[in-house]
Design a protein around this motif. Structure first.
Motif, mmCIF file in Angstrom:
data_model
loop_
_atom_site.group_PDB
_atom_site.id
_atom_site.type_symbol
_atom_site.label_atom_id
_atom_site.label_comp_id
_atom_site.label_asym_id
_atom_site.label_seq_id
_atom_site.Cartn_x
_atom_site.Cartn_y
_atom_site.Cartn_z
ATOM 1 N N ALA A 90 0.825 -1.213 0.000
ATOM 2 C CA ALA A 90 0.000 0.000 0.000
ATOM 3 C C ALA A 90 0.860 1.263 0.000
ATOM 4 C CB ALA A 90 -0.947 -0.004 1.195
ATOM 5 N N ASP A 91 2.184 1.107 -0.116
ATOM 6 C CA ASP A 91 3.060 2.277 -0.214
ATOM 7 C C ASP A 91 2.730 3.072 -1.477
ATOM 8 O OD1 ASP A 91 4.846 1.661 2.031
ATOM 9 O OD2 ASP A 91 5.589 0.024 0.777
ATOM 10 N N THR A 110 7.389 -3.401 -8.572
ATOM 11 C CA THR A 110 6.621 -2.954 -7.411
ATOM 12 C C THR A 110 5.320 -2.320 -7.895
ATOM 13 O OG1 THR A 110 7.875 -0.884 -7.352
ATOM 14 C CG2 THR A 110 8.579 -2.626 -5.848
ATOM 15 N N LEU A 111 4.235 -2.698 -7.241
ATOM 16 C CA LEU A 111 2.913 -2.210 -7.588
ATOM 17 C C LEU A 111 2.209 -1.740 -6.326
ATOM 18 C CD1 LEU A 111 1.919 -5.066 -10.059
ATOM 19 C CD2 LEU A 111 2.727 -2.761 -10.638
ATOM 20 N N SER A 112 1.487 -0.630 -6.458
ATOM 21 C CA SER A 112 0.872 0.008 -5.298
ATOM 22 C C SER A 112 -0.635 -0.214 -5.234
ATOM 23 C CB SER A 112 1.165 1.508 -5.324
ATOM 24 O OG SER A 112 0.530 2.140 -4.235
ATOM 25 N N ASP A 113 -1.094 -0.590 -4.054
ATOM 26 C CA ASP A 113 -2.510 -0.803 -3.758
ATOM 27 C C ASP A 113 -3.055 0.367 -2.933
ATOM 28 O OD1 ASP A 113 -4.903 -2.273 -3.777
ATOM 29 O OD2 ASP A 113 -4.358 -3.483 -2.044
ATOM 30 N N TYR A 114 -2.435 1.548 -3.090
ATOM 31 C CA TYR A 114 -2.744 2.675 -2.205
ATOM 32 C C TYR A 114 -4.092 3.326 -2.458
ATOM 33 C CZ TYR A 114 -2.124 6.473 -5.575
ATOM 34 O OH TYR A 114 -2.283 7.334 -6.628
ATOM 35 N N LYS A 115 -4.605 3.286 -3.675
ATOM 36 C CA LYS A 115 -5.800 4.071 -3.996
ATOM 37 C C LYS A 115 -7.044 3.623 -3.248
ATOM 38 C CE LYS A 115 -4.974 6.140 -8.463
ATOM 39 N NZ LYS A 115 -5.322 6.127 -9.885
ATOM 40 N N ASP A 116 -7.373 2.357 -3.359
ATOM 41 C CA ASP A 116 -8.619 1.890 -2.732
ATOM 42 C C ASP A 116 -8.490 0.493 -2.124
ATOM 43 O OD1 ASP A 116 -8.484 0.378 -5.026
ATOM 44 O OD2 ASP A 116 -10.262 1.260 -5.955
ATOM 45 N N ASN A 117 -7.267 0.019 -2.002
ATOM 46 C CA ASN A 117 -7.005 -1.311 -1.433
ATOM 47 C C ASN A 117 -7.766 -2.418 -2.163
ATOM 48 O OD1 ASN A 117 -7.074 0.554 1.433
ATOM 49 N ND2 ASN A 117 -5.228 -0.601 0.958
ATOM 50 N N ALA A 118 -8.028 -2.209 -3.456
ATOM 51 C CA ALA A 118 -8.814 -3.174 -4.228
ATOM 52 C C ALA A 118 -8.114 -4.524 -4.329
ATOM 53 C CB ALA A 118 -9.120 -2.627 -5.619
ATOM 54 N N PHE A 119 -6.790 -4.536 -4.496
ATOM 55 C CA PHE A 119 -6.068 -5.806 -4.546
ATOM 56 C C PHE A 119 -6.262 -6.553 -3.229
ATOM 57 C CE2 PHE A 119 -2.541 -8.557 -3.595
ATOM 58 C CZ PHE A 119 -2.357 -9.267 -4.770
ATOM 59 N N GLY A 120 -6.045 -5.861 -2.117
ATOM 60 C CA GLY A 120 -6.184 -6.487 -0.807
ATOM 61 C C GLY A 120 -7.556 -7.095 -0.604
ATOM 62 N N GLY A 124 -8.116 -11.090 -0.596
ATOM 63 C CA GLY A 124 -8.405 -11.506 0.774
ATOM 64 C C GLY A 124 -7.307 -11.214 1.777
ATOM 65 N N VAL A 125 -6.497 -10.183 1.497
ATOM 66 C CA VAL A 125 -5.370 -9.870 2.374
ATOM 67 C C VAL A 125 -5.409 -8.455 2.949
ATOM 68 C CG1 VAL A 125 -3.846 -11.596 1.338
ATOM 69 C CG2 VAL A 125 -3.866 -9.265 0.411
ATOM 70 N N LEU A 126 -6.492 -7.724 2.732
ATOM 71 C CA LEU A 126 -6.585 -6.370 3.294
ATOM 72 C C LEU A 126 -6.787 -6.462 4.801
ATOM 73 C CD1 LEU A 126 -6.757 -3.281 3.028
ATOM 74 C CD2 LEU A 126 -9.232 -3.569 2.743
ATOM 75 N N ILE A 127 -5.937 -5.783 5.553
ATOM 76 C CA ILE A 127 -6.065 -5.732 7.013
ATOM 77 C C ILE A 127 -7.002 -4.579 7.351
ATOM 78 C CG2 ILE A 127 -4.881 -5.475 9.217
ATOM 79 C CD1 ILE A 127 -2.293 -6.381 7.707
ATOM 80 N N LYS A 128 -8.173 -4.903 7.822
ATOM 81 C CA LYS A 128 -9.198 -3.897 8.113
ATOM 82 C C LYS A 128 -8.685 -2.820 9.075
ATOM 83 C CE LYS A 128 -13.880 -3.461 9.956
ATOM 84 N NZ LYS A 128 -15.032 -4.189 10.511
ATOM 85 N N PHE A 130 -5.716 -1.649 9.642
ATOM 86 C CA PHE A 130 -4.582 -0.799 9.232
ATOM 87 C C PHE A 130 -4.676 -0.266 7.806
ATOM 88 C CE2 PHE A 130 -2.211 -3.973 12.077
ATOM 89 C CZ PHE A 130 -2.466 -3.242 13.221
ATOM 90 N N ALA A 131 -5.622 -0.763 7.001
ATOM 91 C CA ALA A 131 -5.699 -0.421 5.571
ATOM 92 C C ALA A 131 -4.371 -0.722 4.868
ATOM 93 C CB ALA A 131 -6.128 1.032 5.359
ATOM 94 N N LEU A 132 -3.740 -1.817 5.290
ATOM 95 C CA LEU A 132 -2.534 -2.333 4.647
ATOM 96 C C LEU A 132 -2.832 -3.761 4.211
ATOM 97 C CD1 LEU A 132 0.152 -1.212 7.277
ATOM 98 C CD2 LEU A 132 -0.294 -0.159 5.044
ATOM 99 N N ASP A 133 -1.980 -4.301 3.346
ATOM 100 C CA ASP A 133 -2.157 -5.681 2.914
ATOM 101 C C ASP A 133 -1.326 -6.615 3.779
ATOM 102 O OD1 ASP A 133 -3.887 -4.873 0.896
ATOM 103 O OD2 ASP A 133 -2.294 -4.715 -0.597
ATOM 104 N N GLN A 134 -1.920 -7.723 4.172
ATOM 105 C CA GLN A 134 -1.253 -8.740 4.985
ATOM 106 C C GLN A 134 -0.167 -9.430 4.148
ATOM 107 O OE1 GLN A 134 -0.783 -9.510 7.854
ATOM 108 N NE2 GLN A 134 -0.844 -11.660 8.339
ATOM 109 N N ARG A 135 0.919 -9.760 4.812
ATOM 110 C CA ARG A 135 2.018 -10.460 4.148
ATOM 111 C C ARG A 135 1.505 -11.778 3.564
ATOM 112 N NH1 ARG A 135 6.444 -8.844 5.050
ATOM 113 N NH2 ARG A 135 5.997 -8.127 7.154
#
Length: 173
Positions: A90-91, A110-120, A124-128, A130-135
Motif C-alpha cells: 500500500a506504499d 513494485t505495484l501500489s494498492d494505495y488508492k482503494d485497497n482493491a487488490f487487498g 483476501g489480504v486487506l487488514i481492516k 490498518f488499511a494495509l495488505d497482509q504479508r
C-alpha cells in the motif's frame, strides 16, 4: 457485501481482520488494477503468458518487508524471462521507487494498492484495522490459476521463501 475474516491472523500476537475471500490453490486468480506509478495502472492481463510470483507486503519500509522483497529480487535472477515477480504494497508508488533505488532492487515489479485497497480486498489480504495488505505469497501460472498460496498467520513473520520458488520452478519444467 465484502467478506471479513476476524482473528485469522495477528500482528504481534493481537488479532487482525482480513477483508475479502480466502483464495486457494486451484482458484482462478482475480484480476487486479494496481498502480505502477502515479499515472500508470496495470492489471493481471498485463502479465499474460507469464508465471507470476506475487509477493504481498504491508510496507517496504519495514524490516521483514524489506528482507522479503530483497530475497525475491535475488531469486528473480535464476527464474528467467517466463517469470515475473510482483511486489504489492500500500506504499505510494514514488515511495516504492525510492525504496527500490536505495535498496538496489531492480528485478521485481513494485505495484501500489494505495488508492482503494482493491487488490487487498480481492485477494483476501486487506487488514481492516490498518488499511494495509497482509504479508502473503501467491504463485499464479500462465493460465491465471493459483498454484501456491501462503497468507501469513502473523504479520511480522517471514514467509516460506523456498516453497513458492519451488512452485515456480515446477511450472517452468
Amino acid at each position: 457485501m465484502t467478506q471479513e475474516r476476524a482473528s485469522v491472523a495477528t500482528f504481534k500476537g493481537n488479532p487482525i481482520t482480513l477483508v475479502g475471500p480466502e483464495l486457494k490453490v486451484g482458484d482462478t486468480a482475480p484480476d487486479f488494477r494496481l498502480n505502477k506509478n502515479l499515472l500508470e495502472e496495470v492489471t493481471l492481463q498485463d502479465f499474460a503468458g507469464k508465471i507470476k510470483l506475487i509477493s504481498v507486503v504491508p510496507s517496504l519500509d519495514t524490516g521483514v518487508c524489506d528482507a522479503q522483497t530483497r530475497r525475491f529480487n535475488q531469486e528473480a535472477a535464476d527464474l528467467g524471462d517466463d517469470v515475473v515477480i510482483l511486489t504489492v504494497s500500500a506504499d505510494l508508488p514514488f515511495a516504492q521507487a525510492r525504496w527500490c533505488g536505495a535498496a538496489g532492487v531492480d528485478r521485481v515489479v513494485t505495484l501500489s494498492d494505495y488508492k482503494d485497497n482493491a487488490f487487498g480486498k480481492t485477494y483476501g489480504v486487506l487488514i481492516k484495522e490498518f488499511a494495509l495488505d497482509q504479508r502473503a505469497v501467491f504463485v499464479v501460472d500462465q493460465d491465471n490459476k493459483i498454484r501456491y498460496v501462503e497468507v501469513l498467520k502473523e504479520m511480522s513473520e517471514h514467509p516460506d521463501y523456498e516453497k513458492p520458488v519451488a512452485a515456480v520452478k515446477e511450472l517452468l519444467s
